[in-house]
Design an enzyme around this catalytic site. Structure first.
Site, PDB file in Angstrom:
ATOM      1  CG  ASP A  36      -2.247   0.698   0.973  1.00  0.00           C
ATOM      2  OD1 ASP A  36      -2.207   1.766   0.351  1.00  0.00           O
ATOM      3  OD2 ASP A  36      -3.320   0.235   1.426  1.00  0.00           O
ATOM      4  CG  HIS A  42      -0.619   1.696  -3.353  1.00  0.00           C
ATOM      5  ND1 HIS A  42      -1.887   1.395  -2.930  1.00  0.00           N
ATOM      6  CD2 HIS A  42      -0.171   0.581  -3.998  1.00  0.00           C
ATOM      7  CE1 HIS A  42      -2.201   0.162  -3.300  1.00  0.00           C
ATOM      8  NE2 HIS A  42      -1.168  -0.360  -3.943  1.00  0.00           N
TER       9      HIS A  42
END
Ligand SMILES: *[C@@H]1O[C@H](CO)[C@@H](O)[C@H](O)[C@H]1NC(C)=O
Ligand SMILES: *[C@@H]1O[C@H](CO)[C@@H](O)[C@H](O)[C@H]1NC(C)=O
Ligand SMILES: *[C@@H]1O[C@H](CO)[C@@H](O)[C@H](O)[C@H]1NC(C)=O
Ligand SMILES: *[C@@H]1O[C@H](CO)[C@@H](O)[C@H](O)[C@H]1NC(C)=O
Length: 395
Positions: A213, A236
């Site tokens: 993430d 991310h």
């Protein structure tokens, strides 16, 4: 200088050095019953060592020596009487099912704190990710929580396979994070590297984050956050937000003062992202400087997205009321996996103000022509090289 005077000074020096040494005391978890080997659960021994250390008036070192220590959810809390050092030489491994769904290891209410050592916190995430992926578990515990920690250092440790985020900082101030490594597989769910909220003066440097993430998520209430020499990817990217997703009436989301410098993104879905929910809640994101950044094969190197609405309770048609202003991107270079290397998609009710683009050199690696910029509801200026061509008139 007379002999007695020298003798006196020498004695004084020896005495002072002695006091300094006495001031440091080591609290080895093994002495409090912890057993290495990865078979015995050790939270009792760890807590006992911490409790005793916390009463020591000088520098207290909670030492986890070499070896693998199995550990259930624990909270190490202050206030403590002196300076606390948690030294991890060995490895700490989470039990398969942690008793607290919110946290594995929490440090709380400590003023004057260091977490160091070259050891590893192993969250054993692969044992629980399947239940997350098929929706059979709701929350999973965050590996390391720092709550109300002031004047601290977090250095050299590693966190691997956290079940949820690796590190979360809430209500912290003056914390220096350096030389840490955070690893989880690219496809692991919600494994943010570092999440920061309601905190001031958090500095992160020389840190490597490869995860599933956000590498770093800067959330509501973060002020004066400084990030440098971070290597991110896969993951991310470094993200401000999501902002404006709260449902507390009259509450505002604020993130002010952020620098991200000398950092590299490799194979990430985003690079430098600011995202706000498409919702009615107000707020402010301002005073950010992104400088000397390298993008390697990044999907969205520069992105402001004020229409973020992956699922309810947001309304995809609502316009965000978070004001984004005074954001500078300077010397951002490398490769973009998508054609829209620069996306500045701002709110129609509160357009972005004073966005500055300076020396942007991003090359699209696909076969749909050169890189491009997408802009809506944004005011700003550009300077120097602009590849893709900027939406702004150059100043
Ligand atoms: C963190 O680093 C800054 C800048 O180098 C320094 O001013 C500050 O005192 C440090 N804080 C701690 C808790 O060591
Ligand atoms: C945002 O952070 C501020 C400062 O820490 C806090 O007062 C406020 O309650 C937070 N807002 C929400 C929605 O949590
Ligand atoms: C940061 O990047 C700039 C430009 O690439 C470089 O001149 C500088 O030496 C770097 N600083 C550090 C601390 O790496
Ligand atoms: C990045 O992804 C490419 C393929 O898209 C791969 O060949 C490369 O090894 C990856 N780089 C890193 C550092 O993981």
């Amino acid at each position: 200088m007379g002999f007695t005077r020298i003798l006196f000074l020498t004695l004084l020096f020896v005495w002072a050095a002695d006091v300094q040494c006495q001031n440091v005391k080591i609290f080895n978890v093994k002495k409090y019953g912890a057993i290495p080997g990865g078979k015995t659960e050790n939270s009792k021994g760890f807590l006992e060592a911490w409790k005793n250390a916390c009463q020591w008036k000088g520098k207290a070192v909670v030492l986890v020596p070499a070896g693998t220590y199995l550990l259930d959810s624990v909270k190490f809390e202050g206030e403590c009487k002196g300076y606390m050092i948690f030294k991890l030489k060995g490895n700490v491994m989470a039990v398969s099912k942690l008793k607290d769904i919110n946290q594995w290891i929490t440090f709380k209410y400590v003023n004057g704190f260091t977490l160091a050592g070259r050891g590893t916190f192993d969250g054993q995430g692969h044992k629980v990710w399947p239940c997350k992926r098929n929706g059979q578990c709701q929350t999973l515990p965050i590996s390391l929580r720092f709550e109300f920690i002031k004047n601290g250092n977090l250095q050299n440790i590693r966190s691997i396979n956290s079940q949820n985020a690796h590190v979360s900082i809430f209500a912290g101030s003056n914390l220096n994070i350096s030389n840490i490594k955070l690893f989880a597989p690219q496809d692991s769910p919600n494994t943010d590297g570092i999440k920061i909220s309601s905190s001031e003066e958090i500095r992160i440097t020389r840190t490597t984050i490869s995860t599933g993430d956000d590498c770093i998520a800067i959330l509501n209430g973060s002020k004066k956050t400084h990030i440098s020499q971070v290597s991110c990817g896969p993951g991310h990217g470094i993200s401000v937000g999501s902002m404006g997703g709260n449902t507390v009436i009259d509450n505002k989301d604020i993130v002010v003062g952020l620098t991200v410098k000398n950092s590299t993104f490799t194979n990430t879905s985003n690079g430098l992202r600011i995202k706000t929910w498409a919702s009615h809640y107000q707020g402010l994101a301002s005073g950010f400087t992104y400088e000397d950044i390298i993008m390697n094969n990044v999907e969205n190197p520069i992105i402001i997205d004020q229409q973020y609405c992956p699922n309810s309770p947001c309304d995809a048609k609502a316009a965000s009321r978070i004001q984004i202003r005074d954001i500078t991107y300077s010397n951002i270079r490398g490769t973009s996996r998508s054609k829209a290397a620069v996306t500045l998609s701002c709110s129609s009710v509160v357009p972005c103000k004073n966005i500055v683009l300076k020396d942007i050199k991003l090359v699209y690696t696909g076969n749909e022509g050169p890189a491009s910029s997408i802009c809506s509801n944004v005011h700003g200026h550009s300077f120097g090289v602009q590849n893709p061509p900027s939406c702004f008139r150059s100043a």
